[in-house]
Scaffold this motif. Structure first.
Motif, PDB file in Angstrom:
ATOM      1  N   VAL A  98       5.997  92.730 -28.289  1.00  0.00           N
ATOM      2  CA  VAL A  98       7.219  91.535 -27.287  1.00  0.00           C
ATOM      3  C   VAL A  98       6.720  91.459 -26.419  1.00  0.00           C
ATOM      4  N   GLU A  99       6.633  92.069 -25.588  1.00  0.00           N
ATOM      5  CA  GLU A  99       6.766  91.883 -24.108  1.00  0.00           C
ATOM      6  C   GLU A  99       6.029  91.453 -23.431  1.00  0.00           C
ATOM      7  N   THR A 100       5.403  91.450 -24.178  1.00  0.00           N
ATOM      8  CA  THR A 100       3.483  91.021 -23.433  1.00  0.00           C
ATOM      9  C   THR A 100       3.253  89.698 -23.531  1.00  0.00           C
ATOM     10  N   LYS A 101       4.229  89.168 -24.569  1.00  0.00           N
ATOM     11  CA  LYS A 101       4.428  87.494 -24.897  1.00  0.00           C
ATOM     12  C   LYS A 101       4.319  86.639 -23.607  1.00  0.00           C
ATOM     13  N   GLU A 102       3.947  85.791 -24.134  1.00  0.00           N
ATOM     14  CA  GLU A 102       4.706  84.430 -22.892  1.00  0.00           C
ATOM     15  C   GLU A 102       5.755  84.267 -22.275  1.00  0.00           C
ATOM     16  N   ARG A 103       6.044  84.356 -21.205  1.00  0.00           N
ATOM     17  CA  ARG A 103       8.219  83.360 -20.888  1.00  0.00           C
ATOM     18  C   ARG A 103       7.967  82.588 -21.558  1.00  0.00           C
ATOM     19  N   PRO A 104       8.973  81.717 -21.938  1.00  0.00           N
ATOM     20  CA  PRO A 104       9.644  80.620 -22.398  1.00  0.00           C
ATOM     21  C   PRO A 104       9.247  79.987 -21.095  1.00  0.00           C
ATOM     22  N   PRO A 105       8.755  78.572 -21.229  1.00  0.00           N
ATOM     23  CA  PRO A 105       8.705  77.529 -20.148  1.00  0.00           C
ATOM     24  C   PRO A 105      10.532  77.373 -19.664  1.00  0.00           C
ATOM     25  N   ALA A 106      10.168  76.781 -18.235  1.00  0.00           N
ATOM     26  CA  ALA A 106      11.477  76.084 -17.503  1.00  0.00           C
ATOM     27  C   ALA A 106      12.814  75.994 -18.304  1.00  0.00           C
TER      28      ALA A 106
END
Length: 274
Positions: A98-106
């Motif tokens: 879960v931590e390595t997933k991509e961050r959501p867009p701004a």
């Protein structure tokens, strides 16, 4: 259904009289519908149940030979064996994923991709946007009150009543008619009921509805000591304060009222003759 049923046929059941064939029927025990056994009625079903039970027993024996510890634990406790260390390691691995997933867009990127229309689909259309509904008419009247707010606020600052505000709006009705949602065909354009409803729909900068600032008809405007509504008094600009009075005592008032006696002017002495 009231006839008795015989578990065994009568003694004269073997011979048949009155039949042309002249053959004797074999003796067959006849049982009731409810008393017949399953095996007597459906022998194939009994065979199928036997095969299913045999397969289940064989499967349990194979599992026991492959996993003897798990089978023993399951037979004793009724639950399969649980390896808590392996379960904890699995949870830690999932948390790391879960931590390595991509961050959501701004938010700006989502706004650009989604567009400015908050309801792009027709099935999600609100009732206030559907023409002819009650919600749509209510929204139109609220927008009308907001359009007329700049013309009404100066009249409320002058402490005008509902009747006086109605008269003032009708004096400039030719200018306000295009701002109305459903203007009347003739005159007058405004009446007391419509003005009061319009003031109830709009609020001031403090969140108070404007109809609470209208002066009652039985009170004069800016009257010192008048019993104005509480909202008018609290605002501070709609209440005329009584000016302060000087201290007063009865004795001092009487002394100030009586003027002090002035001394009589002296007469000049006559001059002597030479």
């Amino acid at each position: 259904w009231l006839k008795p049923r015989y578990l065994f046929p009568p003694s004269n059941f073997e011979t048949t009289e009155g039949l042309d064939c002249g053959m004797a029927m074999p003796v067959v025990p006849v049982l009731g519908r409810r008393g017949a056994a399953v095996s007597a009625r459906r022998p194939g079903a009994t065979l199928a149940v036997t095969f299913v039970l045999a397969a289940a027993v064989g499967t349990m024996i194979n599992w026991g030979s492959a996993f003897p510890d798990s089978l023993a634990f399951a037979l004793v406790t009724g639950q399969p064996s649980q390896d808590f260390a392996a379960i904890r390691a699995t949870k830690i691995a999932r948390a790391a994923e879960v931590e390595t997933k991509e961050r959501p867009p701004a938010d700006d990127q989502l706004w650009k991709d989604g567009g400015s229309d908050a309801r792009p689909f027709k099935e999600g259309q609100a009732r206030r946007d559907i023409r002819g509904t009650v919600s749509w008419a209510r929204r139109e009247f609220n927008e009308e009150a907001v359009r007329l707010k700049p013309y009404v606020e100066p009249l409320l600052e002058k402490q005008l009543s509902i009747k006086e505000i109605t008269f003032a709006l009708n004096r400039m009705g030719h200018k306000l008619r295009p701002l109305l949602f459903r203007p009347p065909h003739g005159l007058p354009i405004f009446n007391e009921k419509s003005v009061n409803a319009m003031l109830k729909r709009v609020k001031n900068e403090h969140g108070v509805r404007l109809h609470k600032f209208a002066r009652p008809d039985n009170l004069p405007p800016f009257a010192p000591g008048a019993r104005y509504p509480w909202k008018m008094v609290k605002s501070g600009t709609h209440y005329a304060e009584v000016p302060p009075l000087a201290p007063w005592t009865p004795g001092a008032k009487a002394e100030e009222a009586a003027p002090a006696e002035e001394p009589a002017p002296e007469e000049p002495e006559p001059e002597a003759d030479e």
